[in-house]
Design an enzyme around this catalytic site. Structure first.
Site, PDB file in Angstrom:
ATOM      1  N   ASP A  33      55.729  66.625   1.468  1.00  0.00           N
ATOM      2  CA  ASP A  33      56.430  66.690   2.740  1.00  0.00           C
ATOM      3  C   ASP A  33      56.787  65.256   3.104  1.00  0.00           C
ATOM      4  OD1 ASP A  33      57.547  67.524   5.116  1.00  0.00           O
ATOM      5  OD2 ASP A  33      55.844  68.775   5.679  1.00  0.00           O
ATOM      6  N   TRP A  34      57.780  65.093   3.951  1.00  0.00           N
ATOM      7  CA  TRP A  34      58.316  63.759   4.226  1.00  0.00           C
ATOM      8  C   TRP A  34      57.261  62.906   4.943  1.00  0.00           C
ATOM      9  CZ3 TRP A  34      61.053  66.333   1.287  1.00  0.00           C
ATOM     10  CH2 TRP A  34      62.332  65.998   0.893  1.00  0.00           C
TER      11      TRP A  34
END
Length: 515
Positions: free
Chosen positions: A233-234
């Site tokens: 995930d970012w």
């Protein structure tokens, strides 16, 4: 040059250590890294999951500055259709739009379990049931990837709240993991083989998902046989070298020169086996090879056709919760009054990284006036939901002796990515409005717009009929009117429970937990 399947091994063999390490992080916010010396072009990935959110720039303040795309119902709505074929159809539409914008991977769908109705991101998730979530997500992925672009199944795993999601440690015994939180992911991996899987921010039993070897390698690859790419995930990476060894292939966003250098140093010092890095580079190139054909021929799509599909999906997502005295469908000669700002200013999607710039938006008010041209309208409340007695009085006067169709639900501020809800209630001002209108109207039909379950028990006796419309996408207005007027039979079924009260939810004993 794009990568073909038969040259993956050769390309990795030609790469320097630094070039292989560079493939372990993105080129920027949305692109996979290129290796110019060998002609390897990195493709673009971008947010989904119920519509394409391709930003026009990488600027921080451009989160909602994205290209127009069809906004389909959010996962909470799509799940209530219980319709595998429809999910494939919607998936194909999403795939066509993703491909047309030269994007290789649509980041979604999300299948985290709805542990509590208070999770602020529940609108992006399918269900509290792993079988239903897994079946429907697999069909959506089948449709998307059938158009030659990839998906990113998320968030792996046990990401069931937004509160402190970057640091929270989900303490879950293995039986519970395997019976509740992992089965949907396993089902999707086995049925649809998503090109990428996105690991979550949180820890599981003391280890961050992004560096959890048991989760990313022992379960995902060794047990389930997954052959695709695992992406963070970012901003979810904590220890890049440890993550790589655990099975995390791609760190996003990029660039990440410091972390790439850490990988190089770890290989040179013997702390990391270069064979692990080689396998990671191969997986990145495999993703590029899978998208090669679509990126060479993006194609196009028909906006009107996709809008019609969004309308169909919105109608099928609607769940009829109550219908006394055959209030629905509305008879053609019924004298109705439309009440509620949501009828004029619809809430049709959630906030955060999934927010789509729609190609058009239908309102329920316009759609109802196509059937009932003389229908009066009263806003009843403001979007800020501050009490306004004058608006309530106006609505009550307009509803006297008529069938009142009220559009109620959660305002945008009440649910979003990034934080959780504090209660299950719709705003008190809306409940007061319903009470006032019910005193004078012949019937009261309530249409709800919300991304997760809301309490209906405190006010349901004042509603003759209740339609749960969820966040139904850009055609939610016309879609729900199709149900109200009988053009479409209300076939939606709940994919999540509606508790009589929040205390009935077992998770509330420790949701969202303690630091």
């Amino acid at each position: 040059m794009s990568v073909s399947y038969d040259e993956i091994n050769s390309l990795v063999a030609q790469m320097t250590l630094e070039e292989k390490a560079s493939l372990c992080s993105g080129h920027d916010n949305w692109h996979i890294e290129s290796v110019e010396r060998l002609g390897v072009d990195g493709y673009m990935v971008t947010d989904g999951p119920h519509g394409l959110r391709k930003q026009n720039s990488d600027a921080v303040d451009s989160l909602y500055d994205s290209v127009p795309a069809t906004c389909f119902p959010t996962a909470a709505g799509l799940a209530s259709t219980w319709d595998r074929d429809l999910l494939v159809e919607v998936g194909r539409a999403l795939g066509k739009e993703t491909r047309a914008e030269s994007v290789a991977v649509l980041l979604g769908p999300g299948i985290n379990m709805k542990r509590s109705p208070l999770c602020g991101r529940n609108f992006e998730y399918f269900s509290e049931d792993p079988v239903l979530a897994g079946e429907l997500a697999a069909r959506l992925i089948e449709g998307i990837q059938g158009e030659g672009v990839g998906t990113s199944l998320k968030h792996f795993a046990a990401n069931n709240q937004e509160t402190d999601r970057l640091r929270v440690d989900a303490d879950i015994d293995e039986r519970t993991l395997r019976e509740i939180y992992l089965p949907a992911f396993e089902r999707v991996v086995r049925l649809a083989n998503p090109w990428t899987i996105m690991c979550s921010y949180n820890s599981i039993n003391g280890e961050f998902s992004s560096q959890n070897h048991w989760l990313l390698t022992e379960v995902l690859r060794d047990e389930w046989g997954y052959d695709g790419l695992v992406v963070s995930d970012w901003g979810a990476v904590v220890d890049r070298v440890k993550g790589l060894a655990a099975g995390l292939d791609l760190q996003m966003p990029g660039p990440a020169p410091r972390q790439d250098a850490q990988i190089v140093e770890a290989v040179r010092s013997g702390a990391l086996d270069e064979a692990i890095l080689d396998r990671t580079a191969e997986r990145v190139l495999l993703l590029l090879a899978r998208a090669r054909e679509a990126m060479a021929d993006p194609g196009s799509y028909d906006k009107a056709t996709h809008h019609a599909l969004a309308r169909k999906a919105a109608a099928e997502a609607a769940v009829l919760l109550k219908n006394e005295d055959d209030a629905l469908p509305l008879a053609p000669d019924t004298e109705i009054v439309v009440i509620g700002e949501f009828a004029r200013t619809p809430r049709y999607q959630g906030a955060g990284s999934s927010k789509v710039n729609p190609t058009q938006v239908d309102t329920a008010l316009d759609a109802l006036r196509e059937v009932y041209p003389a229908a009066a309208f009263a806003p009843g409340y403001t979007l800020s939901d501050e009490a306004d007695p004058a608006l309530v009085s106006e609505a009550q006067d307009a509803a006297r002796g008529k069938c009142a169709v009220l559009f109620l639900g959660l305002p945008p501020i009440d649910e979003s990515e990034g934080y959780d809800r504090e209660h299950m209630d719709i705003p008190a001002q809306q409940v007061d409005l319903l009470h006032a209108v019910a005193e004078v109207a012949t019937q009261t039909v309530v249409v709800l717009s919300n991304g997760s379950s809301v309490s209906v028990s405190p006010w349901r006796d004042d509603a003759t009929a209740i339609v749960e419309a969820w966040l139904g996408g850009q055609a939610s207005g016309s879609g729900v009117v199709d149900v109200l007027t009988g053009a479409v039979e209300p076939s939606g079924r709940l994919a999540e429970s509606i508790p009589m009260r929040l205390a009935d939810v077992p998770a509330q004993l420790n949701f969202p937990g303690e630091l």
